[in-house]
Design an enzyme around this catalytic site. Sequence first.
Site, PDB file in Angstrom:
ATOM      1  N   THR B 149      20.025  62.295  34.714  1.00  0.00           N
ATOM      2  CA  THR B 149      20.497  60.722  35.806  1.00  0.00           C
ATOM      3  C   THR B 149      20.669  61.557  37.107  1.00  0.00           C
ATOM      4  O   THR B 149      20.162  62.930  37.588  1.00  0.00           O
ATOM      5  CB  THR B 149      21.702  60.739  35.022  1.00  0.00           C
ATOM      6  OG1 THR B 149      21.672  60.716  33.135  1.00  0.00           O
ATOM      7  CG2 THR B 149      22.630  59.796  36.416  1.00  0.00           C
ATOM      8  N   GLY B 188      25.579  67.656  32.052  1.00  0.00           N
ATOM      9  CA  GLY B 188      26.086  68.677  31.408  1.00  0.00           C
ATOM     10  C   GLY B 188      26.054  70.218  31.396  1.00  0.00           C
ATOM     11  O   GLY B 188      24.979  70.245  30.860  1.00  0.00           O
ATOM     12  N   GLU B 441      24.256  58.124  27.350  1.00  0.00           N
ATOM     13  CA  GLU B 441      23.206  57.531  26.570  1.00  0.00           C
ATOM     14  C   GLU B 441      22.743  56.162  26.244  1.00  0.00           C
ATOM     15  O   GLU B 441      22.460  55.831  25.290  1.00  0.00           O
ATOM     16  CB  GLU B 441      23.352  58.228  25.188  1.00  0.00           C
ATOM     17  CG  GLU B 441      23.775  60.226  25.021  1.00  0.00           C
ATOM     18  CD  GLU B 441      22.505  60.849  24.374  1.00  0.00           C
ATOM     19  OE1 GLU B 441      22.280  60.439  23.515  1.00  0.00           O
ATOM     20  OE2 GLU B 441      23.195  61.835  24.142  1.00  0.00           O
TER      21      GLU B 441
HETATM   22  C1  LIG Z   1      30.973  62.852  31.413  1.00  0.00           C
HETATM   23  C2  LIG Z   1      29.289  62.441  31.892  1.00  0.00           C
HETATM   24  C3  LIG Z   1      28.350  63.264  31.282  1.00  0.00           C
HETATM   25  C4  LIG Z   1      26.974  63.211  31.391  1.00  0.00           C
HETATM   26  N1  LIG Z   1      26.241  63.708  31.239  1.00  0.00           N
HETATM   27  C5  LIG Z   1      24.759  63.803  31.162  1.00  0.00           C
HETATM   28  C6  LIG Z   1      23.692  64.927  31.077  1.00  0.00           C
HETATM   29  O1  LIG Z   1      24.613  65.915  30.650  1.00  0.00           O
HETATM   30  N2  LIG Z   1      22.147  64.432  31.586  1.00  0.00           N
HETATM   31  C7  LIG Z   1      21.741  63.360  31.779  1.00  0.00           C
HETATM   32  O2  LIG Z   1      20.338  63.197  32.461  1.00  0.00           O
HETATM   33  N3  LIG Z   1      23.148  62.148  32.687  1.00  0.00           N
HETATM   34  C8  LIG Z   1      24.117  62.282  32.413  1.00  0.00           C
HETATM   35  N4  LIG Z   1      25.336  61.751  32.109  1.00  0.00           N
HETATM   36  C9  LIG Z   1      24.568  60.186  32.992  1.00  0.00           C
HETATM   37  C10 LIG Z   1      24.809  59.089  31.450  1.00  0.00           C
HETATM   38  O3  LIG Z   1      23.401  59.097  31.346  1.00  0.00           O
HETATM   39  C11 LIG Z   1      24.883  58.128  32.852  1.00  0.00           C
HETATM   40  O4  LIG Z   1      26.026  57.627  33.952  1.00  0.00           O
HETATM   41  C12 LIG Z   1      24.796  56.599  32.231  1.00  0.00           C
HETATM   42  O5  LIG Z   1      23.149  56.585  31.615  1.00  0.00           O
HETATM   43  C13 LIG Z   1      24.768  55.182  32.671  1.00  0.00           C
HETATM   44  O6  LIG Z   1      24.485  55.191  34.535  1.00  0.00           O
HETATM   45  P1  LIG Z   1      24.368  55.076  35.186  1.00  0.00           P
HETATM   46  O7  LIG Z   1      26.164  56.117  35.660  1.00  0.00           O
HETATM   47  O8  LIG Z   1      23.800  55.959  36.584  1.00  0.00           O
HETATM   48  O9  LIG Z   1      25.193  53.657  36.006  1.00  0.00           O
HETATM   49  P2  LIG Z   1      24.717  52.423  36.279  1.00  0.00           P
HETATM   50  O10 LIG Z   1      23.076  52.532  35.390  1.00  0.00           O
HETATM   51  O11 LIG Z   1      24.121  52.337  37.398  1.00  0.00           O
HETATM   52  O12 LIG Z   1      24.977  51.401  35.938  1.00  0.00           O
HETATM   53  C14 LIG Z   1      26.414  50.857  37.009  1.00  0.00           C
HETATM   54  C15 LIG Z   1      26.778  49.293  35.896  1.00  0.00           C
HETATM   55  O13 LIG Z   1      26.181  48.151  35.714  1.00  0.00           O
HETATM   56  C16 LIG Z   1      25.766  47.971  34.849  1.00  0.00           C
HETATM   57  N5  LIG Z   1      24.445  47.359  35.086  1.00  0.00           N
HETATM   58  C17 LIG Z   1      23.253  48.066  35.219  1.00  0.00           C
HETATM   59  N6  LIG Z   1      22.145  47.543  35.765  1.00  0.00           N
HETATM   60  C18 LIG Z   1      22.463  46.192  35.081  1.00  0.00           C
HETATM   61  C19 LIG Z   1      21.203  45.445  34.730  1.00  0.00           C
HETATM   62  N7  LIG Z   1      19.588  45.134  34.870  1.00  0.00           N
HETATM   63  N8  LIG Z   1      21.469  44.297  34.417  1.00  0.00           N
HETATM   64  C20 LIG Z   1      23.530  44.251  33.972  1.00  0.00           C
HETATM   65  N9  LIG Z   1      23.919  44.978  34.227  1.00  0.00           N
HETATM   66  C21 LIG Z   1      23.625  46.250  34.757  1.00  0.00           C
HETATM   67  C22 LIG Z   1      25.509  48.900  33.729  1.00  0.00           C
HETATM   68  O14 LIG Z   1      26.045  48.200  32.371  1.00  0.00           O
HETATM   69  C23 LIG Z   1      27.146  48.977  33.847  1.00  0.00           C
HETATM   70  O15 LIG Z   1      28.409  49.114  34.119  1.00  0.00           O
HETATM   71  C24 LIG Z   1      27.035  61.506  32.308  1.00  0.00           C
HETATM   72  C25 LIG Z   1      27.665  60.462  32.255  1.00  0.00           C
HETATM   73  C26 LIG Z   1      28.960  60.592  31.654  1.00  0.00           C
HETATM   74  C27 LIG Z   1      30.049  59.657  32.632  1.00  0.00           C
END
Ligand SMILES: Cc1cc2nc3c(=O)[nH]c(=O)nc-3n(C[C@H](O)[C@H](O)[C@H](O)COP(=O)(O)OP(=O)(O)OC[C@H]3O[C@@H](n4cnc5c(N)ncnc54)[C@H](O)[C@@H]3O)c2cc1C
Lengths: 524, 524
Positions: B149, B188, B441
Amino acid sequence: MSTWTDNLTMETMAKERANPPFDVRKMSIEHHGSESDLVKKEKFMLEASRDPVFYSADIYDLTKDQIRERTMQRIQRLAHYVTSESVDDFQKRMELMSLLDPGLWTRLGVHYGLFLGAIRSGATPNQFSYWMEKGVIACQGMFGCFGMTELAHGSNVAGLETTAHFDAQTDEFVIHTPNLGATKWWIGGAAQTATHCSVFAQLIVKGKRYGTKTFIVPLRDPKSFQLLPGINIGDIGKKMGRDGIDNGYIQFTNVRIPRAYMLMKHTQVTRDGEVREPPLQQLTYGALLQGRTAMVADAANTAKKALTISVRYAAARRQFKSDAKAQYETQILDYPIHQRRLMPLVAQAVAFGYTALELQRLFEETSQALEALEPGDPNLEATIEKLKETHSTSAGLKAFCTWATLETIDRSRQACGGHGYSSYNGFANMHADFAVHCTWEGDNTILALQAGRFLISAYQDALDGKEQVSAGTKYLNNIEQVLAAKCESDEALDTLDGIDRGWATVAAHAVKKASEDYQACLKA
Amino acid sequence: MSTWTDNLTMETMAKERANPPFDVRKMSIEHHGSESDLVKKEKFMLEASRDPVFYSADIYDLTKDQIRERTMQRIQRLAHYVTSESVDDFQKRMELMSLLDPGLWTRLGVHYGLFLGAIRSGATPNQFSYWMEKGVIACQGMFGCFGMTELAHGSNVAGLETTAHFDAQTDEFVIHTPNLGATKWWIGGAAQTATHCSVFAQLIVKGKRYGTKTFIVPLRDPKSFQLLPGINIGDIGKKMGRDGIDNGYIQFTNVRIPRAYMLMKHTQVTRDGEVREPPLQQLTYGALLQGRTAMVADAANTAKKALTISVRYAAARRQFKSDAKAQYETQILDYPIHQRRLMPLVAQAVAFGYTALELQRLFEETSQALEALEPGDPNLEATIEKLKETHSTSAGLKAFCTWATLETIDRSRQACGGHGYSSYNGFANMHADFAVHCTWEGDNTILALQAGRFLISAYQDALDGKEQVSAGTKYLNNIEQVLAAKCESDEALDTLDGIDRGWATVAAHAVKKASEDYQACLKA
Ligand SMILES: Cc1cc2nc3c(=O)[nH]c(=O)nc-3n(C[C@H](O)[C@H](O)[C@H](O)COP(=O)(O)OP(=O)(O)OC[C@H]3O[C@@H](n4cnc5c(N)ncnc54)[C@H](O)[C@@H]3O)c2cc1C
Ligand SMILES: Cc1cc2nc3c(=O)[nH]c(=O)nc-3n(C[C@H](O)[C@H](O)[C@H](O)COP(=O)(O)OP(=O)(O)OC[C@H]3O[C@@H](n4cnc5c(N)ncnc54)[C@H](O)[C@@H]3O)c2cc1C
């Protein structure tokens, strides 16, 4: 390939905000009831945002004890306002405080809403003056807590077991915790900060029980804060949220208070131990309504706060290109599924806001009617009907609005993806703080049952041809027609009257179904 | 009048537990898949409960930094087991660790599941040995994090912007963060504890982009823990939950790594900068499935934990007398409305448990099929079908089970009244920790859409007479009959086969409706 620019978010927001299709100011005024109320709230917000005592950006990393200290600093600051502005103004200020610091709001709500509220609704005029002079308004020398719940009894208030024996010899009550289950539990402010408690205890005079009454019991020396003899207190410690308030437990061991510390507006105990009970028990419960009314407003405000964050984020956040040739990725707010996730919640939050204004009006009307009652008043029956309606309406709305807002907060969080999970974006504390609204001042399930009972009996009355006097159930009059009504045309739903009639039919059918299901359950 | 006795709770529980109408042990064995698995888990639980390192009663009052330290002490202890027991045993131990300390589980999940998982699925045999020798299993000299991410890209993995330029002159890749939005975010373990990161970056060779590949990038000196040149790291700080894991952000400024640090099982870059791409891109994503599979099991376990607390409490808690002559107040579990609140959730949690066992089986079968594939394999098509099914099934189940469990936790909390709000009763942290399962995930909304897409296309295939090969959608074969089927008799629903056929019809109608709604949306 990258289309990232450091200004893109700001540019996107500016574009979203430009040229709204309606007058935003006008809408805000509507939401807040009047322009003067809106202007007041803006003034209060500005004051809080510039006051270092209300600085909150570091709150996420403080310990429980640090948060509690901060609560007390803030209370000291607010004591300045409470003595210098009108009750109405201070209440508006408080409403905003809940958005800023729900623990603080609770600590003040316990003191002004519950403790002082108990005195206001239960004290004789003389008693009221007595406690006022002790400094309850300015929190000087007297800082209250509200001692209703016990370890073994919450919803079942009639089952409380703390006793208040009248000792005719010394003209005192003896407040006592007879067993572990009768320990006062959860009492907000008891752990560290309260000097006095409004204790709900079983009144016992000459061996006879008269049910639960309210007694003002001093807990601590207001100067040294040492516990008084016979008072045992412990800290309830870490909670899901609202750590700014110090919930505690209290055990009383033969604690003696003067007879006059029992609140005697309704039930009186004379010097000789004669007990005079009020003619109408139900009139004594009006005071419990204020908290629920405030919580409906709080649900509306909190839902709006959560949605302000998630809708703004949805406007600024871009993810995936819907069209390969587009310059930027799509704003997530432009995905129909994202709109479906958030927009109905926005509509609901706005509706809650108006509901809160209306409930506040009903509550004030009822309170005034109650206070104006004289013995043998011709308005007695109408007032009792009004009280019943206010009770069940506030119960149902408190349950419905707090449940829905708790869900709104978590849906808003999820709509912000990973960023919703960072404490600094507000949802974590908002959810944890808000969650207790579903439980206290009447557990939601219990309240929903009460509202249901009221509606089912109103429906039975309607079937029996008895006219509904409560404004809230007037739609049940002419029940046959209302149930049979059909929407004449799509245009009818473009008028307020048409929507009103539509809802009457929808609601009547819902109540009918509940009523029939309930009868079927009883038979089964 | 009081019926309180200090032993009542214990007596009530003993009575509830006496004479169960079924063999509890037998049921437990069923829930855990086999007696030997159950016995193993009991052994692991006993070990954890007696080990001071896993003492958890004080966890509620620790700061974020203290919790992180404790995570590391626990990891040190678990490193002992990981080197001395089988992978399968250690995975079972881990499954339980999540119930005890979800932050710890995550820190290990990032290392063993994601970081090592990326190596396992992406490394050539030589590369795999190389990293094994660095100490990845024992967390000695190598402790990994997973860098997918970025600030601006989460769900849209293809849009990641970190670059990996091949420098043919030095035979190195240059890992670089081109802009603020490309900062790795949420990683993480990055903030304090990781020595290496599996970085997802755009492979660029001779100016040409080949999409996102994985590179192992050293972050810190494994002895001094000093950041290596070109690595900037910050702490993401306080989160809603799981503070035991140190999420961080990472910026790379022209960081050079040997060519061999790119994982080259699928795509290869030769010494001369020739890029060899794999014949079947979709086969490279198998590794992402493990986390989702584990999360379905975790949802089942966590729901059971929450319900164990709330159902036990409901048995012991008494509130109101249903019958004035009863000796005690009614156990709240005996109120039909309370049963309706909790019992369907118990049934659901049990169903999730079996679902998790089944998904685990499917996942293992698919993984083995994938690993066994040879070039030109006759099983290729069947394996791809299986992979697709595993993908969509795990996506749908991860979303459904985590959403439902989050709700189960809060409903359980509310069923315990005020006591549910105390941190010490477990729900507060359980909810806050679990909530992120709906987001990471694969965000649940995105995953639900993926599962939906698979089902709608399977339905279209079924209408077109194409036979379903996936076990999960076999009920769509003979679609006309399945849709038209009616339940022959109430008794039919007492047989497994009858229930199976019933669900086939219910599911087929649901998919049909979704499919038709979707088509209607496309036309509108
Ligand atoms: C505590 C924590 C630990 C994490 N650890 C790791 C890690 O170790 N390594 C790592 O790589 N990542 C990590 N992550 C990241 C995590 O995998 C991402 O937060 C997750 O994949 C969602 O991506 P985003 O936050 O960018 O949300 P976005 O993709 O920006 O989505 C935001 C919102 O928009 C909606 N949305 C997005 N696209 C669409 C679409 N095309 N149509 C309709 N709705 C849509 C989604 O449903 C969501 O509600 C972690 C996250 C957290 C919170
Ligand atoms: C943070 C916090 C602060 C508080 N502050 C104060 C305070 O300052 N002063 C004070 O006096 N109290 C305070 N309370 C207590 C609060 O008012 C009670 O928790 C609340 O009234 C519910 O009572 P209970 O916890 O005993 O739940 P119970 O009444 O035991 O209910 C437990 C569960 O059983 C269900 N249930 C109960 N009876 C029935 C029935 N007849 N039919 C079906 N279901 C039933 C309920 O729905 C609930 O889910 C506080 C509580 C909290 C959490």
